[in-house]
Design a protein around this motif. Structure first.
Motif, short mmCIF file in Angstrom:
data_model
loop_
_atom_site.label_atom_id
_atom_site.label_comp_id
_atom_site.label_asym_id
_atom_site.label_seq_id
_atom_site.Cartn_x
_atom_site.Cartn_y
_atom_site.Cartn_z
N ASP A 156 0.84 -1.19 0.00
CA ASP A 156 0.00 0.00 0.00
C ASP A 156 0.89 1.25 0.00
O ASP A 156 1.68 1.45 0.91
N HIS A 198 -3.09 3.54 -3.28
CA HIS A 198 -3.55 2.31 -3.92
C HIS A 198 -2.64 1.14 -3.57
O HIS A 198 -1.50 1.32 -3.14
N ASN A 237 -7.93 0.22 -6.80
CA ASN A 237 -8.04 -0.67 -5.65
C ASN A 237 -9.11 -1.74 -5.83
O ASN A 237 -8.98 -2.85 -5.30
N SER A 297 -7.58 1.98 -0.54
CA SER A 297 -6.49 1.06 -0.21
C SER A 297 -6.55 0.57 1.24
O SER A 297 -6.26 -0.59 1.52
#
Length: 226
Positions: A48, A52, A192, A213
């Motif tokens: 992460d 995203h 995502n 995310s």
């Protein structure tokens, strides 16, 4: 009259924003149908960057060598010693105009959110992400690995067994490149959402819809052994 329309427009935008976030919270809390892995045959990562989630896969493992699909010659730097490859799907125009977050402009964002942009797969060769605070180690079984590979293959524009089609967008550094991809980015299918679909294919428990995310990483943290 103009101020009244402006007030209604701003109110509508606020309601849309609250509805979007509310739907994201509700649908992320609802799990997808289970494809739970039964063994730990293949190890990979979800990483992460704060906005995203990328998938980080071994360059060569599980019967797949990604260098055949993403040739090192497509990259300006030397990637022959890289042990992992990261994959992230998104809007072509946004990637092309936003190498840094401070480069964000309204035009590319609006095009991306409303189906007006094609998509690409961002590919980065790098070292082992083990121990990186933003990365979570994951495992899946043979069936999950094959579903994950098939999902990635289906994301790329048809290549008929040839290497994926390198996009003209220059990479952000010597070890990354962009490849033509299938599908269109939108308000409802974000980068995502793509990552969550890939993780679900690999046997990770995901929500019905996860556009942010932190929702993905929170889900992964709840899975025993992750």
């Amino acid at each position: 009259m103009m101020w009244r329309w402006l007030r209604w427009f701003c109110t509508g935008l606020l309601l849309l924003g609250f509805s979007y976030v509310g739907a994201a919270v509700l649908l992320n809390a609802m799990p997808r149908s289970s494809l739970t892995a039964t063994s730990a045959d293949y190890r990979f990562f979800a990483c992460d960057n704060g906005v995203h989630v990328d998938l980080a896969l071994p360059v060569s493992a599980g019967g797949r060598d990604w260098r055949a699909l993403f040739p090192p010659t497509d990259f300006p730097g030397d990637v022959t010693n890289a042990s992992f490859i990261s994959l992230g799907w998104g809007a072509r125009g946004f990637f092309a105009t936003t190498p840094r977050w401070q480069d964000i402009r309204p035009g590319p964002v609006i095009k991306a959110l409303f189906w007006m942009d094609s998509s690409v797969l961002h590919v980065v060769y790098h070292g082992d992400p083990s121990g990186a605070p933003q990365c979570r180690a994951l495992t899946t079984d043979e069936a999950g690995k094959e579903r994950l590979f098939a999902f990635i293959d289906a994301t790329l524009a048809p290549v008929d067994g040839r290497p994926a089609l390198r996009d003209a967008i220059p990479g952000y550094g010597p070890h990354d490149a962009f490849y033509a991809a299938d599908g269109r980015y939108s308000l409802f299918r974000t980068c995502n959402v793509w990552s969550a679909e890939a993780l679900h294919a690999a046997g990770q428990e995901m929500g019905l819809w996860s556009p942010f995310s932190f929702q993905i990483m929170s889900r992964l943290s709840q899975i025993p052994g992750n």
